[in-house]
Write an enzyme that holds these catalytic residues in place. Sequence first.
Site, PDB file in Angstrom:
ATOM      1  N   HIS A 190      15.326  36.361  38.578  1.00 31.84           N
ATOM      2  CA  HIS A 190      15.492  37.179  37.246  1.00 31.84           C
ATOM      3  C   HIS A 190      16.618  38.121  37.520  1.00 31.84           C
ATOM      4  O   HIS A 190      17.015  38.738  38.624  1.00 31.84           O
ATOM      5  CB  HIS A 190      14.461  37.976  37.082  1.00 31.84           C
ATOM      6  CG  HIS A 190      13.286  37.278  36.326  1.00 31.84           C
ATOM      7  ND1 HIS A 190      11.873  37.598  36.593  1.00 31.84           N
ATOM      8  CD2 HIS A 190      13.318  35.995  35.383  1.00 31.84           C
ATOM      9  CE1 HIS A 190      11.068  36.717  35.750  1.00 31.84           C
ATOM     10  NE2 HIS A 190      12.021  35.824  35.133  1.00 31.84           N
ATOM     11  N   CYS A 284       9.853  45.276  36.813  1.00 29.02           N
ATOM     12  CA  CYS A 284       9.253  44.073  36.062  1.00 29.02           C
ATOM     13  C   CYS A 284       8.024  44.621  35.175  1.00 29.02           C
ATOM     14  O   CYS A 284       7.567  43.730  34.240  1.00 29.02           O
ATOM     15  CB  CYS A 284       8.735  43.047  37.104  1.00 29.02           C
ATOM     16  SG  CYS A 284       9.907  42.605  38.176  1.00 29.02           S
TER      17      CYS A 284
HETATM   18  C1  LIG Z   1      12.170  41.500  38.759  1.00 25.81           C
HETATM   19  N1  LIG Z   1      11.287  40.364  38.428  1.00 25.81           N
HETATM   20  C2  LIG Z   1      11.152  39.174  39.221  1.00 25.81           C
HETATM   21  C3  LIG Z   1      10.527  40.087  37.183  1.00 25.81           C
HETATM   22  N2  LIG Z   1      11.137  40.610  36.097  1.00 25.81           N
HETATM   23  N3  LIG Z   1       9.488  39.805  36.970  1.00 25.81           N
HETATM   24  C4  LIG Z   1       8.596  39.523  37.824  1.00 25.81           C
HETATM   25  C5  LIG Z   1       7.829  37.951  37.723  1.00 25.81           C
HETATM   26  C6  LIG Z   1       7.138  37.758  38.964  1.00 25.81           C
HETATM   27  C7  LIG Z   1       6.196  36.341  38.662  1.00 25.81           C
HETATM   28  N4  LIG Z   1       5.236  36.007  39.639  1.00 25.81           N
HETATM   29  C8  LIG Z   1       7.061  35.256  38.234  1.00 25.81           C
HETATM   30  O1  LIG Z   1       7.716  34.515  38.995  1.00 25.81           O
HETATM   31  O2  LIG Z   1       7.351  35.045  37.038  1.00 25.81           O
END
Ligand SMILES: CN(C)C(=N)NCCC[C@H](N)C(=O)O
Length: 291
Positions: A190, A284
């Site tokens: 991300h 997040c």
């Molecule tokens: C900073 N990050 C990566 C985020 N904005 N989101 C975390 C999402 C985590 C979830 N297990 C996934 O893999 O979607």
Amino acid sequence: MTMQVVARDTAGIAPETAGRPSRPAGRPARTYLMCPPEHFAVEYAINAWMDPSTPIDRDRAMAEWERLRATYVSLGHTVHLLEPVEHLPDMVFAANGATVVGGMVMGARFRHPERHGEAEAHRRWFESHGYPRFTPAVHVNEGEGDHVYAYRAIVAGHGFRTDPRAHNELHDAFGLPVVSVALVDPRFYHLDTALCVIDSFTAAYYPGAFDEDGLLKLKTLFPELIEATEEDALAFGLNAVSDGRHVVVPHDAAHLRAVLTQRDYDVIPVEMTELRKAGGGPKCCTLELRP
Ligand SMILES: CN(C)C(=N)NCCC[C@H](N)C(=O)O
């Protein structure tokens, strides 16, 4: 149908450095949406950080999340809560559920079926909290996970989650230039793991997460770029939350914390040991509701 041409480069949004103050005017009071990790678990692996065989301590996850929430409140920010939904263990990562600018909302559409239900929960929250201007997503976009608001523009990542075609929708929804950057390292899947806007002319980034084109765009867009080390990035140091004055940063990002402190920001370290096992950090967990 003609495809709308989106500002995919930084032409016309070059940094305005002339006559700027030594520190940009802060806009400290922010409004955030967070979701308690009541059903948090690592039950599947949809990113390089997740391993369902690693035990997680949900009580500790809750305590760390609660400290983050209390930190925002102590800084004078407002935190709204999104009701957690059973069987959506990643819902604590509220930043992925939408993008909000100028009171307008662009909904998310998650790539992985395990997270599909979260988009609807977010939509319902906005519907019932006075946000009539809600644009549903056509293509996959994971909200602020890949959309980083940068005052003059939105930097939008693609490569692992968000479909680059969603960048046109983003432009249509907010009328802001959209600067598309490709992510190239699966550990930083991300954009908000590799780029953090600190204030209206400063950002921190990890160069190894971007291709040459992306690096050039970031250098054009931000008058001041702080380079994070790989250790900072692996500690989710770039998943920090800044109000322009205070920067909430994962504790282990020691180099980044030191650089920010040196530059006179108020750096507030936080521990996110459990949520990191799902591939997430403070940003997040924090969806900004920009009025
Ligand atoms: C900073 N990050 C990566 C985020 N904005 N989101 C975390 C999402 C985590 C979830 N297990 C996934 O893999 O979607």
